[in-house]
Design an enzyme around this catalytic site. Structure first.
Site, PDB file in Angstrom:
ATOM      1  N   SER A  11      39.398  55.083 -18.011  1.00 14.07           N
ATOM      2  CA  SER A  11      39.699  55.268 -19.430  1.00 14.07           C
ATOM      3  C   SER A  11      39.440  56.686 -19.927  1.00 14.07           C
ATOM      4  CB  SER A  11      38.917  54.277 -20.290  1.00 14.07           C
ATOM      5  OG  SER A  11      37.552  54.624 -20.327  1.00 14.07           O
ATOM      6  N   LYS A  52      32.956  56.734 -24.176  1.00 18.22           N
ATOM      7  CA  LYS A  52      34.141  56.948 -25.019  1.00 18.22           C
ATOM      8  C   LYS A  52      33.979  58.256 -25.782  1.00 18.22           C
ATOM      9  CE  LYS A  52      35.966  53.060 -23.870  1.00 18.22           C
ATOM     10  NZ  LYS A  52      37.016  53.041 -22.888  1.00 18.22           N
TER      11      LYS A  52
END
Length: 142
Positions: A11, A52
């Site tokens: 990701s 993230k």
């Protein structure tokens, strides 16, 4: 306190490839969180820590149009992000953050989580060593 974090997904590619080991520093509750920070979040929804990027800050409006992000109407330059086709709008509540992965069409993040916005107390660390990330075999957590 410092620790090493192992990235366990794609990701954050190309910034942090799967398997990257990065230096992380714990954040006090009073430490400011800034747009662009790579953070470690304790996800109640997924039951594990995640890496993230902070995109939306408290009380901002995040607009994504065919992958292009703007904050309160101003375009956000994101040379680290992969192209995306996603479009939607989000209003970040007070004391919460909107987080995205850099590999936008692969990442599970604020766009798809049941709890879209992450409370400040769930952000437990900031990655310090991401420009110098190195890859090793094995997995610890992400």
């Amino acid at each position: 306190m410092f620790w090493l974090t192992r990235v366990r997904s794609n990701s954050m590619v190309p910034t942090l490839p799967d398997g990257s080991l990065v230096l992380t520093r714990s954040l006090r509750r009073t430490t400011p969180v800034r747009r662009g920070d790579l953070v470690i979040v304790n996800s109640r929804e997924l039951g594990e820590p995640m890496v993230k990027r902070v995109i939306g800050l408290p009380e901002e409006t995040v607009m994504i149009t065919a992958g292009a992000v703007s904050i309160d109407g101003r375009a956000l330059s994101e040379p680290y992000a992969s192209p995306s086709v996603f479009s939607n709008s989000f209003r970040v509540p007070p004391d919460h953050y909107f987080l995205l992965g850099d590999n936008r069409d692969v990442s599970t993040d604020s766009r798809s989580w049941r709890d879209t916005y992450i409370p400040r107390n769930a952000i437990v660390g900031r990655i310090l060593g991401w420009p110098w990330a190195w890859q090793t075999k094995g997995r610890v957590h992400s």
